[in-house]
Design an enzyme around this catalytic site. Structure first.
Site, PDB file in Angstrom:
ATOM      1  N   ARG A   1       0.817  -1.214   0.000  1.00  0.00           N
ATOM      2  CA  ARG A   1       0.000   0.000   0.000  1.00  0.00           C
ATOM      3  C   ARG A   1       0.843   1.253   0.000  1.00  0.00           C
ATOM      4  O   ARG A   1       0.415   2.289  -0.516  1.00  0.00           O
ATOM      5  CB  ARG A   1      -0.963  -0.013   1.184  1.00  0.00           C
ATOM      6  N   ARG A  54      -2.015  10.473   7.194  1.00  0.00           N
ATOM      7  CA  ARG A  54      -0.714  10.942   6.732  1.00  0.00           C
ATOM      8  C   ARG A  54      -0.854  12.130   5.786  1.00  0.00           C
ATOM      9  O   ARG A  54       0.140  12.828   5.512  1.00  0.00           O
ATOM     10  CB  ARG A  54       0.016   9.814   6.015  1.00  0.00           C
ATOM     11  N   LYS A  62      12.122   6.740  13.453  1.00  0.00           N
ATOM     12  CA  LYS A  62      12.152   5.593  12.544  1.00  0.00           C
ATOM     13  C   LYS A  62      12.114   6.031  11.084  1.00  0.00           C
ATOM     14  O   LYS A  62      12.893   5.556  10.255  1.00  0.00           O
ATOM     15  CB  LYS A  62      10.990   4.649  12.863  1.00  0.00           C
ATOM     16  N   PRO A  83      16.802   1.464  10.987  1.00  0.00           N
ATOM     17  CA  PRO A  83      15.425   1.829  11.345  1.00  0.00           C
ATOM     18  C   PRO A  83      14.810   0.756  12.244  1.00  0.00           C
ATOM     19  O   PRO A  83      14.827  -0.426  11.916  1.00  0.00           O
ATOM     20  CB  PRO A  83      14.706   1.881   9.986  1.00  0.00           C
ATOM     21  N   ASP A 125      11.823  -0.676  13.033  1.00  0.00           N
ATOM     22  CA  ASP A 125      10.423  -0.889  12.661  1.00  0.00           C
ATOM     23  C   ASP A 125       9.895  -2.119  13.390  1.00  0.00           C
ATOM     24  O   ASP A 125      10.589  -2.727  14.197  1.00  0.00           O
ATOM     25  CB  ASP A 125      10.313  -1.095  11.152  1.00  0.00           C
TER      26      ASP A 125
END
Length: 300
Positions: free
Chosen positions: A134, A182, A224, A241, A243
């Site tokens: 996505r 976002r 991140k 990072p 995550d």
DNA sequence: CGCCAGGCCTTAC
DNA sequence: GTAAGGCATGGC
């Protein structure tokens, strides 16, 4: 149309377009069969990229890489797909660790990318709480709606929008494109860059942790996302990072690296992953775990 | 239906 | 500085 080849013997340690482009680092490429992130390899498929006003197509052939482009694509490919990295040397320098070794063995040919800084910052603002498939569709939509058109081989491609182009978007428009919460982050960060308040490329010359701190001034950019921008667009190969997948790996396999705060945990896992190229290691481990090549055990 | 996805923001302590 | 709650959307 210009065409060319990059011979295999110039790709030290090998190169896989599939692993490099479909490992969740870069969301700007498309695949000629439309099967990006399907999990299926297609040896004949072309990968296509519109960048800096040019279009580049590339695929693997027996003797190396074949490309077709609006221009001489060799320097673009070398830079953006880091073809001059010596993967053998990077693998040799990786820490003596079973998970790391399995990840390198399973995905040999995966290289870090070096994407444009603004594009990467926006892409990873979109990445928050989102699956890679996505993220790719969001970035595609931004390019399609706001990016400059480039004609090539009878088709229209879209460059990623410039800061000014993206700053013209409204929050409502981006919500309609599926960006969710976002949307205002993207608009505001694009505006900050377009207005000259700051630019992610400014981080390039800073010490690593200062660079990460600098990037968090952009809206929608926490530690991140900042690390992703540093690793995939600004040359900070040591950035790791943290995550969800790397945190799972820390919980189950490197619990001593969990120091509570992001900064302290980041330092610990960076050290565990070998320091200088820790981000390279992270990218292999991330891909290895995310694709289910081996399960992540729950913490013991 | 609930849970999760390459988290970040605001607010409260 | 750290902790909790809210936040869009789509796939399973």
């Amino acid at each position: 149309m210009e065409t060319g080849e990059i011979p295999s013997d110039e790709l030290a340690g090998g190169f896989s377009p599939y692993l490099t482009i479909e490992s969740g680092q870069t969301y700007r490429w498309t695949r000629s069969d439309g099967e990006l992130y399907s999990g299926r390899r297609a040896p004949d498929a072309w990968y296509e990229l519109a960048i800096d006003g040019e279009v580049v197509r590339v695929r693997s052939i027996e003797t190396g890489l074949e490309w077709r482009s609006t221009t001489d694509a060799a320097p673009i490919l070398r830079r953006r797909l880091r073809l001059d990295d010596d993967l053998d040397r990077i693998v040799d320098a990786a820490p003596d660790d079973p998970l790391v070794e399995r990840a390198f063995d399973a995905h040999r040919g995966l290289r870090l990318v070096a994407d444009p800084a603004f594009d990467t910052l926006i892409s990873f603002i979109c990445s928050a709480q989102m699956r890679v498939e996505r993220i790719n569709s969001m970035v595609d939509a931004l390019a399609r709606e706001y990016g400059t058109e480039i004609a090539f081989d009878g088709r229209i491609y879209h460059d990623f929008p410039t800061p000014a182009q993206l700053a013209r978007a409204t929050e409502t428009e981006l919500r309609d494109l599926g960006l969710g919460y976002r949307a205002p982050y993207v608009v505001e960060t694009a505006r900050m860059v377009a207005d000259g308040e700051a630019h992610p490329a400014e981080a390039r010359e800073m010490p690593y942790e200062d660079a990460r701190e600098y990037l968090t001034r952009f809206v929608g950019v926490g530690e991140k996302v900042a690390d992703c921008a540093l690793l995939f667009s600004l040359g900070f190969d040591e950035a790791v990072p943290l995550d969800t997948w790397i945190r799972k790996a820390i919980a189950s396999r490197y619990p001593e690296c969990d120091r509570g705060s992001y900064a302290a945990t980041s330092r610990a896992i960076r050290d565990r992953f070998g320091g200088e190229y820790a981000g390279y290691v992270q990218t292999y481990v991330f891909h290895h775990l995310r694709t289910g090549a081996e399960p992540v055990e729950p913490p013991t």
